[in-house]
Design a protein around this motif. Structure first.
Motif, PDB file in Angstrom:
ATOM      1  N   TRP A 146      -8.929 -38.812  87.683  1.00 57.47           N
ATOM      2  CA  TRP A 146      -9.380 -37.578  87.022  1.00 57.47           C
ATOM      3  C   TRP A 146      -8.436 -37.089  85.928  1.00 57.47           C
ATOM      4  CZ3 TRP A 146     -14.131 -37.364  88.596  1.00 57.47           C
ATOM      5  CH2 TRP A 146     -14.472 -37.606  89.946  1.00 57.47           C
ATOM      6  N   SER A 147      -7.287 -37.685  85.747  1.00 58.79           N
ATOM      7  CA  SER A 147      -6.318 -37.145  84.805  1.00 58.79           C
ATOM      8  C   SER A 147      -6.781 -37.264  83.356  1.00 58.79           C
ATOM      9  CB  SER A 147      -4.965 -37.842  84.979  1.00 58.79           C
ATOM     10  OG  SER A 147      -4.400 -37.502  86.230  1.00 58.79           O
ATOM     11  N   HIS A 148      -6.214 -36.414  82.502  1.00 62.45           N
ATOM     12  CA  HIS A 148      -6.584 -36.348  81.091  1.00 62.45           C
ATOM     13  C   HIS A 148      -5.307 -36.372  80.268  1.00 62.45           C
ATOM     14  CE1 HIS A 148      -9.534 -35.042  77.900  1.00 62.45           C
ATOM     15  NE2 HIS A 148      -8.377 -34.762  77.310  1.00 62.45           N
ATOM     16  N   VAL A 149      -5.187 -37.366  79.377  1.00 60.57           N
ATOM     17  CA  VAL A 149      -3.996 -37.533  78.547  1.00 60.57           C
ATOM     18  C   VAL A 149      -4.406 -37.338  77.097  1.00 60.57           C
ATOM     19  CG1 VAL A 149      -2.115 -39.076  77.889  1.00 60.57           C
ATOM     20  CG2 VAL A 149      -3.039 -39.161  80.221  1.00 60.57           C
ATOM     21  N   ASN A 150      -3.922 -36.281  76.480  1.00 58.05           N
ATOM     22  CA  ASN A 150      -4.336 -35.949  75.124  1.00 58.05           C
ATOM     23  C   ASN A 150      -3.569 -36.738  74.067  1.00 58.05           C
ATOM     24  OD1 ASN A 150      -6.482 -33.756  74.900  1.00 58.05           O
ATOM     25  ND2 ASN A 150      -5.168 -32.925  76.505  1.00 58.05           N
ATOM     26  N   GLY A 157       8.506 -45.783  80.861  1.00 65.64           N
ATOM     27  CA  GLY A 157       8.333 -46.738  81.939  1.00 65.64           C
ATOM     28  C   GLY A 157       8.498 -46.110  83.319  1.00 65.64           C
ATOM     29  N   TYR A 158       7.631 -46.515  84.259  1.00 65.75           N
ATOM     30  CA  TYR A 158       7.636 -46.055  85.647  1.00 65.75           C
ATOM     31  C   TYR A 158       7.268 -44.582  85.807  1.00 65.75           C
ATOM     32  CZ  TYR A 158       9.965 -50.487  86.722  1.00 65.75           C
ATOM     33  OH  TYR A 158      10.279 -51.820  86.841  1.00 65.75           O
ATOM     34  N   ALA A 159       6.788 -43.952  84.749  1.00 60.24           N
ATOM     35  CA  ALA A 159       6.317 -42.569  84.890  1.00 60.24           C
ATOM     36  C   ALA A 159       5.027 -42.554  85.713  1.00 60.24           C
ATOM     37  CB  ALA A 159       6.080 -41.940  83.529  1.00 60.24           C
ATOM     38  N   ILE A 160       4.814 -41.463  86.435  1.00 68.43           N
ATOM     39  CA  ILE A 160       3.637 -41.341  87.297  1.00 68.43           C
ATOM     40  C   ILE A 160       2.950 -40.009  87.042  1.00 68.43           C
ATOM     41  CG2 ILE A 160       2.803 -41.156  89.679  1.00 68.43           C
ATOM     42  CD1 ILE A 160       5.159 -42.914  90.528  1.00 68.43           C
ATOM     43  N   LEU A 161       1.651 -40.077  86.789  1.00 68.66           N
ATOM     44  CA  LEU A 161       0.796 -38.895  86.835  1.00 68.66           C
ATOM     45  C   LEU A 161      -0.033 -39.009  88.103  1.00 68.66           C
ATOM     46  CD1 LEU A 161      -0.673 -38.670  83.194  1.00 68.66           C
ATOM     47  CD2 LEU A 161       1.595 -37.960  84.024  1.00 68.66           C
ATOM     48  N   GLU A 162       0.070 -38.055  88.993  1.00 68.74           N
ATOM     49  CA  GLU A 162      -0.793 -38.057  90.163  1.00 68.74           C
ATOM     50  C   GLU A 162      -2.197 -37.599  89.760  1.00 68.74           C
ATOM     51  OE1 GLU A 162       2.569 -37.586  93.652  1.00 68.74           O
ATOM     52  OE2 GLU A 162       1.226 -35.908  93.281  1.00 68.74           O
ATOM     53  N   GLU A 163      -3.079 -37.414  90.712  1.00 75.53           N
ATOM     54  CA  GLU A 163      -4.463 -37.059  90.390  1.00 75.53           C
ATOM     55  C   GLU A 163      -4.566 -35.695  89.710  1.00 75.53           C
ATOM     56  OE1 GLU A 163      -7.104 -37.341  93.695  1.00 75.53           O
ATOM     57  OE2 GLU A 163      -6.713 -39.478  94.037  1.00 75.53           O
ATOM     58  N   GLU A 164      -5.558 -35.572  88.827  1.00 71.35           N
ATOM     59  CA  GLU A 164      -5.951 -34.296  88.217  1.00 71.35           C
ATOM     60  C   GLU A 164      -4.862 -33.675  87.349  1.00 71.35           C
ATOM     61  OE1 GLU A 164      -7.912 -31.695  91.085  1.00 71.35           O
ATOM     62  OE2 GLU A 164      -8.223 -33.443  92.377  1.00 71.35           O
ATOM     63  N   VAL A 165      -4.060 -34.499  86.715  1.00 73.17           N
ATOM     64  CA  VAL A 165      -3.014 -34.025  85.812  1.00 73.17           C
ATOM     65  C   VAL A 165      -3.566 -33.948  84.391  1.00 73.17           C
ATOM     66  CG1 VAL A 165      -0.817 -34.677  84.731  1.00 73.17           C
ATOM     67  CG2 VAL A 165      -1.096 -34.845  87.212  1.00 73.17           C
ATOM     68  N   CYS A 166      -3.120 -32.955  83.645  1.00 72.02           N
ATOM     69  CA  CYS A 166      -3.468 -32.854  82.224  1.00 72.02           C
ATOM     70  C   CYS A 166      -2.190 -32.853  81.394  1.00 72.02           C
ATOM     71  CB  CYS A 166      -4.276 -31.587  81.948  1.00 72.02           C
ATOM     72  SG  CYS A 166      -4.709 -31.388  80.200  1.00 72.02           S
ATOM     73  N   LEU A 167      -2.075 -33.830  80.481  1.00 70.98           N
ATOM     74  CA  LEU A 167      -1.019 -33.835  79.478  1.00 70.98           C
ATOM     75  C   LEU A 167      -1.638 -33.372  78.167  1.00 70.98           C
ATOM     76  CD1 LEU A 167       0.884 -37.224  80.001  1.00 70.98           C
ATOM     77  CD2 LEU A 167       1.228 -35.031  81.161  1.00 70.98           C
ATOM     78  N   ASN A 168      -1.157 -32.292  77.627  1.00 77.74           N
ATOM     79  CA  ASN A 168      -1.685 -31.822  76.351  1.00 77.74           C
ATOM     80  C   ASN A 168      -1.035 -32.555  75.175  1.00 77.74           C
ATOM     81  OD1 ASN A 168      -3.795 -29.681  76.784  1.00 77.74           O
ATOM     82  ND2 ASN A 168      -2.192 -28.919  78.143  1.00 77.74           N
ATOM     83  N   THR A 169      -1.558 -32.300  73.989  1.00 81.28           N
ATOM     84  CA  THR A 169      -1.234 -33.080  72.802  1.00 81.28           C
ATOM     85  C   THR A 169       0.274 -33.194  72.566  1.00 81.28           C
ATOM     86  OG1 THR A 169      -3.296 -32.317  71.817  1.00 81.28           O
ATOM     87  CG2 THR A 169      -1.667 -33.255  70.320  1.00 81.28           C
ATOM     88  N   ARG A 170       0.710 -34.430  72.305  1.00 82.50           N
ATOM     89  CA  ARG A 170       2.102 -34.779  71.996  1.00 82.50           C
ATOM     90  C   ARG A 170       3.075 -34.529  73.144  1.00 82.50           C
ATOM     91  NH1 ARG A 170       2.674 -36.445  66.819  1.00 82.50           N
ATOM     92  NH2 ARG A 170       1.095 -35.764  65.302  1.00 82.50           N
ATOM     93  N   SER A 171       2.580 -34.522  74.370  1.00 85.74           N
ATOM     94  CA  SER A 171       3.487 -34.454  75.516  1.00 85.74           C
ATOM     95  C   SER A 171       4.356 -35.711  75.579  1.00 85.74           C
ATOM     96  CB  SER A 171       2.688 -34.349  76.821  1.00 85.74           C
ATOM     97  OG  SER A 171       1.872 -33.205  76.822  1.00 85.74           O
ATOM     98  N   THR A 172       5.586 -35.541  76.002  1.00 83.81           N
ATOM     99  CA  THR A 172       6.486 -36.680  76.214  1.00 83.81           C
ATOM    100  C   THR A 172       7.013 -36.624  77.642  1.00 83.81           C
ATOM    101  OG1 THR A 172       7.159 -36.763  73.888  1.00 83.81           O
ATOM    102  CG2 THR A 172       8.622 -37.810  75.500  1.00 83.81           C
ATOM    103  N   ILE A 173       6.755 -37.699  78.384  1.00 88.57           N
ATOM    104  CA  ILE A 173       7.200 -37.804  79.770  1.00 88.57           C
ATOM    105  C   ILE A 173       8.268 -38.900  79.826  1.00 88.57           C
ATOM    106  CG2 ILE A 173       6.481 -38.064  82.162  1.00 88.57           C
ATOM    107  CD1 ILE A 173       5.015 -35.811  80.581  1.00 88.57           C
ATOM    108  N   LEU A 174       9.488 -38.541  80.175  1.00 86.49           N
ATOM    109  CA  LEU A 174      10.556 -39.531  80.196  1.00 86.49           C
ATOM    110  C   LEU A 174      10.357 -40.546  81.324  1.00 86.49           C
ATOM    111  CD1 LEU A 174      13.782 -37.494  79.359  1.00 86.49           C
ATOM    112  CD2 LEU A 174      12.236 -38.732  77.825  1.00 86.49           C
ATOM    113  N   PRO A 175      11.018 -41.707  81.239  1.00 85.43           N
ATOM    114  CA  PRO A 175      10.862 -42.733  82.272  1.00 85.43           C
ATOM    115  C   PRO A 175      11.209 -42.222  83.669  1.00 85.43           C
ATOM    116  CG  PRO A 175      11.937 -43.647  80.345  1.00 85.43           C
ATOM    117  CD  PRO A 175      11.851 -42.166  80.113  1.00 85.43           C
ATOM    118  N   HIS A 176      10.487 -42.748  84.658  1.00 85.38           N
ATOM    119  CA  HIS A 176      10.717 -42.479  86.080  1.00 85.38           C
ATOM    120  C   HIS A 176      10.378 -41.044  86.498  1.00 85.38           C
ATOM    121  CE1 HIS A 176      12.719 -46.357  86.821  1.00 85.38           C
ATOM    122  NE2 HIS A 176      13.261 -46.190  85.623  1.00 85.38           N
ATOM    123  N   ILE A 177       9.704 -40.290  85.648  1.00 84.69           N
ATOM    124  CA  ILE A 177       9.332 -38.918  85.972  1.00 84.69           C
ATOM    125  C   ILE A 177       7.954 -38.916  86.647  1.00 84.69           C
ATOM    126  CG2 ILE A 177       8.679 -36.672  84.984  1.00 84.69           C
ATOM    127  CD1 ILE A 177      11.693 -37.217  84.999  1.00 84.69           C
TER     128      ILE A 177
END
Length: 211
Positions: A146-150, A157-177
């Motif tokens: 169900w997640s949405h990545v804008n 690398g190794y980043a995880i979004l669990e279910e129903e997560v929303c990343l809005n425009t230009r989000s940056t998720i560092l590795p292993h987060i």
């Protein structure tokens, strides 16, 4: 030939209609039958789109129907997809031909992936995930159902979004987060530590905010 029905006829529905016409299956595996939306005048003033057939609640599924859900809200996407699934509806993937999959990528069902996104090796993309254009997903990352990545977002690398997560425009998720279930990351935010379930973070570095 399948009949593709797009759930949602607002702005995002019109974008997904355009994506459907750019995918390899258009007019070979499916044709676009129309939209489902409870706002029957949603396309008034817009030309060259298929008709709004019905609301989701009132639609009776036909033999050759297949579906995609063009709703930007994670919660409403899940709601309306589950209605169609309960009626026996089947969903397909719409993946733009410019999307790059490196080796050993596992993908689910009901995906929408827009142009020029790059999904690196050994990633897992679960069912009903939406990925907008120009997204980069690093190796061994996981995106939950169900997640949405804008657009223009990045996952290390190794980043995880669990279910129903929303990343809005230009989000940056560092590795292993890890971004826990139901969380939202604000536009242009830099996430440097794990995000708690059902929370909203924003900023550089991203911090929890309350509404």
């Amino acid at each position: 030939m399948k009949n593709l029905i797009i759930i949602g006829a607002r702005g995002y529905g019109r974008e997904v209609c355009g994506l459907a016409k750019q995918c390899p299956g258009y007019n070979t595996e499916y044709m676009i039958k129309g939209f489902l939306d409870d706002k029957l005048d949603a396309l008034d003033g817009f030309d060259n789109y298929p008709e709004i057939i019905s609301s989701v609640e009132n639609y009776a599924i036909q033999e050759n129907d297949v579906f995609v859900c063009a709703l930007g809200s994670v919660q409403w996407k899940k709601h309306y997809v589950e209605i169609i699934l309960s009626k026996g509806g089947r969903f397909i993937n719409l993946i733009h031909p410019t999307v790059i999959f490196t080796s050993n990528v596992t993908i689910g069902n009901g995906l929408i992936i827009f142009m020029y996104s790059n999904i690196s090796n050994d990633c897992i993309i679960d069912d009903f995930v939406t990925i907008q254009g120009f997204v980069a997903i690093g190796h061994d990352s996981k995106i939950g159902k169900w997640s949405h990545v804008n657009a223009y977002s990045f996952m290390g690398g190794y980043a995880i979004l669990e279910e129903e997560v929303c990343l809005n425009t230009r989000s940056t998720i560092l590795p292993h987060i890890t971004i826990r279930k139901g969380a939202t990351v604000g536009a242009a935010s830099l996430v440097i530590k794990n995000v708690k379930e059902n929370s909203t973070v924003f900023g550089v570095p991203a911090k929890r905010i309350e509404f």
